[in-house]
Design an enzyme around this catalytic site. Structure first.
Site, PDB file in Angstrom:
ATOM      1  CE  LYS A  28      -3.954  -1.809   2.641  1.00 15.80           C
ATOM      2  NZ  LYS A  28      -4.999  -1.570   1.635  1.00 15.80           N
TER       3      LYS A  28
ATOM      4  NE  ARG B  72     -10.789  -9.872  -1.811  1.00 17.27           N
ATOM      5  CZ  ARG B  72     -11.145  -8.986  -2.735  1.00 17.27           C
ATOM      6  NH1 ARG B  72     -11.476  -9.381  -3.953  1.00 17.27           N
ATOM      7  NH2 ARG B  72     -11.205  -7.705  -2.454  1.00 17.27           N
TER       8      ARG B  72
HETATM    9  N1  BES Z   1      -8.041  -3.806   4.439  1.00 16.48           N
HETATM   10  C1  BES Z   1      -8.245  -3.393   3.107  1.00 16.48           C
HETATM   11  C2  BES Z   1      -9.561  -2.664   2.900  1.00 16.48           C
HETATM   12  C3  BES Z   1      -9.671  -1.326   3.578  1.00 16.48           C
HETATM   13  C4  BES Z   1      -9.205  -0.191   2.975  1.00 16.48           C
HETATM   14  C5  BES Z   1     -10.316  -1.220   4.791  1.00 16.48           C
HETATM   15  C6  BES Z   1      -9.338   1.028   3.602  1.00 16.48           C
HETATM   16  C7  BES Z   1     -10.464  -0.005   5.410  1.00 16.48           C
HETATM   17  C8  BES Z   1      -9.973   1.122   4.820  1.00 16.48           C
HETATM   18  C9  BES Z   1      -8.235  -4.618   2.187  1.00 16.48           C
HETATM   19  O1  BES Z   1      -7.448  -5.679   2.584  1.00 16.48           O
HETATM   20  C10 BES Z   1      -7.718  -4.150   0.880  1.00 16.48           C
HETATM   21  O2  BES Z   1      -6.599  -3.727   0.838  1.00 16.48           O
HETATM   22  N2  BES Z   1      -8.547  -4.235  -0.147  1.00 16.48           N
HETATM   23  C11 BES Z   1      -8.184  -3.791  -1.437  1.00 16.48           C
HETATM   24  C12 BES Z   1      -8.721  -4.776  -2.433  1.00 16.48           C
HETATM   25  C13 BES Z   1      -8.181  -4.608  -3.823  1.00 16.48           C
HETATM   26  C14 BES Z   1      -6.713  -4.943  -3.855  1.00 16.48           C
HETATM   27  C15 BES Z   1      -8.953  -5.517  -4.752  1.00 16.48           C
HETATM   28  C16 BES Z   1      -8.820  -2.429  -1.647  1.00 16.48           C
HETATM   29  O3  BES Z   1      -9.906  -2.181  -1.131  1.00 16.48           O
HETATM   30  O4  BES Z   1      -8.195  -1.598  -2.286  1.00 16.48           O
HETATM   31 ZN    ZN Z   2      -5.410  -5.477   1.946  1.00 14.92          ZN
END
Ligand code: BES
Ligand code: ZN
Ligand code: ZN
Length: 499
Positions: free
Chosen positions: A276, A350
């Protein structure tokens, strides 16, 4: 804060709160105080814009004729329209307001029929509960100035006609608040302190309430074949864990299968090799919010001895990049036997849930499964920070959750599931891929989970990404971890599934 419940006498020191309804109509106690103070209350009302509307407060400082420090008039609006959450919010508002003023002691006077609201709720108990919920602070790591705590209310008493029943209603509610606080504390802990092993250890606290706790470690996880979950934790120095909590509160003769609650517990989500961006990454300490809610829910249900059988199952992992981390392109075989091509290591929640969902269904054959997860950033784009998204294969469950959500002001909104979304997960190299592209990101995440839900098993996925953490305070919660979901699911269970 200390709570007490009285019916014989209103304290003659500290602050007093008395209520006023629409049009400036004083409650019985307010009228008595007006008499004792030579009409100070009515004079204050007439010299202000206070009309007794819901949410309005009017303060009369050091009124003559009595020893109390102040009288607060609290507007209730139209008493026939008052809901339980209005009383909770008033309690929270009073806690905040009086603490800011440096007041230490308050008595809320809930003596009047107008203070019962439309549904005949125990207003005194709900107001105390609202104040309790608002009083939570996470200050574990402040060593020098715990300023906020210094200036806070110490004693909250409620004067009502039947103090014993107000107290017992409050005691029941306070068990739910303890669950909410447990969740808020877990979600607030920094990720260097709260990691899978220390998180799992917190479940032990529930054993004293009669919850059976089982912790699976990495050797169990790999032996069982929970490879999708295991792969997420491979990059971390911290050992992954799966925590199973069982509360059997239903009567002996009950033959009902348990309700299952499953939580995503990513104690820190860096994204892994699909790293990230740095800005805001610290927020990902709350990526264990789903598991945090399941822990808090178990505490609430066991605390109030709910007459229901429940299993709470959480996958606890840390998602880190390292030489041992899983790579984009890896193919893992999940507990269910289905294979997954991991195209983005940041879509890790997931993967964790897939294995815990399969395991929980196989082992407990639950009558329904509800999972909670801070699953997608897209959820925040869709619904913002007040309402959580739900996804389900069952209309009745959605209605039950929506209605519980309205009752406790933790609202949910259903989004669709459909084959056209499911097929976005189809994959050439494996049974599925773990991402579905930019479009409908929260839905494709839910479709992924559904691939691990047995046919005909009633199931709801709650994406709490937007609601687990608040950057603005609310009437019954300071900024920070909200504990969203504990009150919602406690109510959902109480209204529909208890003996
Ligand atoms: N934990 C994150 C989702 C999240 C983002 C929760 C911001 C709370 C605040 C999750 O694991 C994630 O990173 N999801 C990605 C999925 C994508 C790579 C398909 C996302 O939401 O960008
Ligand atoms: Zn994530
Ligand atoms: Zn995540």
């Amino acid at each position: 804060m200390k709570f007490s419940f009285v019916s014989d006498k209103i304290p003659s020191t500290g602050a007093i709160v008395a209520t006023v309804t629409d049009g400036g109509q004083l409650s019985t106690t307010a009228q008595q105080f007006d008499n004792k103070t030579g009409g100070a209350l009515n004079r204050a009302i007439n010299s202000s814009s206070f009309k007794g509307k819901k949410g309005e407060l009017l303060e009369i400082l050091a009124p003559s004729g009595i020893e109390n420090s102040r009288i607060i008039l609290a507007g209730l609006g139209n008493p026939n329209e008052l809901k339980a959450t209005d009383f909770e919010n008033l309690g929270g508002q009073l806690y905040k307001d009086l603490s800011a003023k440096g007041e230490k002691v308050v008595c809320f006077c809930a003596d009047d029929a107008s203070v019962q609201g439309a549904s005949g709720d125990n207003a005194g108990a709900l107001i105390a509960y609202g104040a309790l919920l608002r009083s939570y602070r996470f200050d574990t790591y402040k060593t020098t100035s715990k300023n906020d705590t210094k200036n806070s209310l110490d004693e909250f008493s409620v004067f009502s006609a039947d103090s014993a029943s107000t107290e017992s209603a409050y005691t029941e509610l306070s068990k739910v608040a303890e669950g909410v606080f447990f969740t808020r504390q877990l979600v607030s802990e920094p990720p260097n302190e709260l990691y899978p092993a220390t998180f799992a250890a917190q479940a032990k606290e529930l054993e004293s309430l009669g919850v059976k706790v089982t912790v699976l470690d990495e050797s169990d996880i790999t032996k069982l074949g929970m490879n999708a979950l295991y792969a997420v934790g491979m990059g971390s120095e911290r050992e992954s864990k799966v925590v199973i909590m069982e509360w059997n509160g239903a009567s002996e003769k009950s033959t009902e299968k348990p309700l299952a609650f499953v939580g995503k517990g990513v104690t820190f989500d860096t994204g892994g090799i699909s790293l990230k961006p740095a800005a805001g990454m610290e927020d990902m300490k709350f990526d264990m919010g789903g598991a945090g809610t399941v822990f808090g829910l178990m505490k609430a249900l066991a605390g109030r001895k709910a007459k229901v059988n429940v299993v709470g199952a959480c996958g606890l992992v840390e998602n880190m990049p390292s030489a041992n981390a899983q790579r984009p392109g890896d193919i893992v075989k999940s507990y269910s036997g289905k294979t997954i091509e991991v195209l983005n290591t940041d879509a890790e929640g997931r993967l964790v849930l897939a294995d815990v969902l399969s395991y929980t269904q196989e082992k407990y054959n639950p009558r329904l499964v509800i999972d909670l997860a801070t699953l997608t950033g897209a959820m925040i784009i869709a619904l913002g920070n007040d309402i959580a998204g739900i996804f389900s294969n069952n209309d009745t469950l959605c209605e039950q959750l929506s209605s519980a959500g309205l009752s406790v002001d933790e609202r949910v909104w259903r989004l669709p599931l459909a084959d056209c979304y499911d097929k976005l997960l189809d994959c050439d190299a494996a049974d599925m891929k773990n991402i579905g592209g930019r479009a409908a990101g929260s839905i494709t995440a839910a479709q992924f989970l559904q691939r691990f839900i047995d046919k005909d098993r009633p199931w709801v996925h709650i994406d709490i990404a937007g609601v687990a953490w608040a950057t603005k305070e609310k009437a019954i919660a300071a900024k920070g971890a909200t504990g969203f979901g504990v009150r919602l699911l406690d109510r959902f269970v109480a209204d529909n599934y208890e003996d």
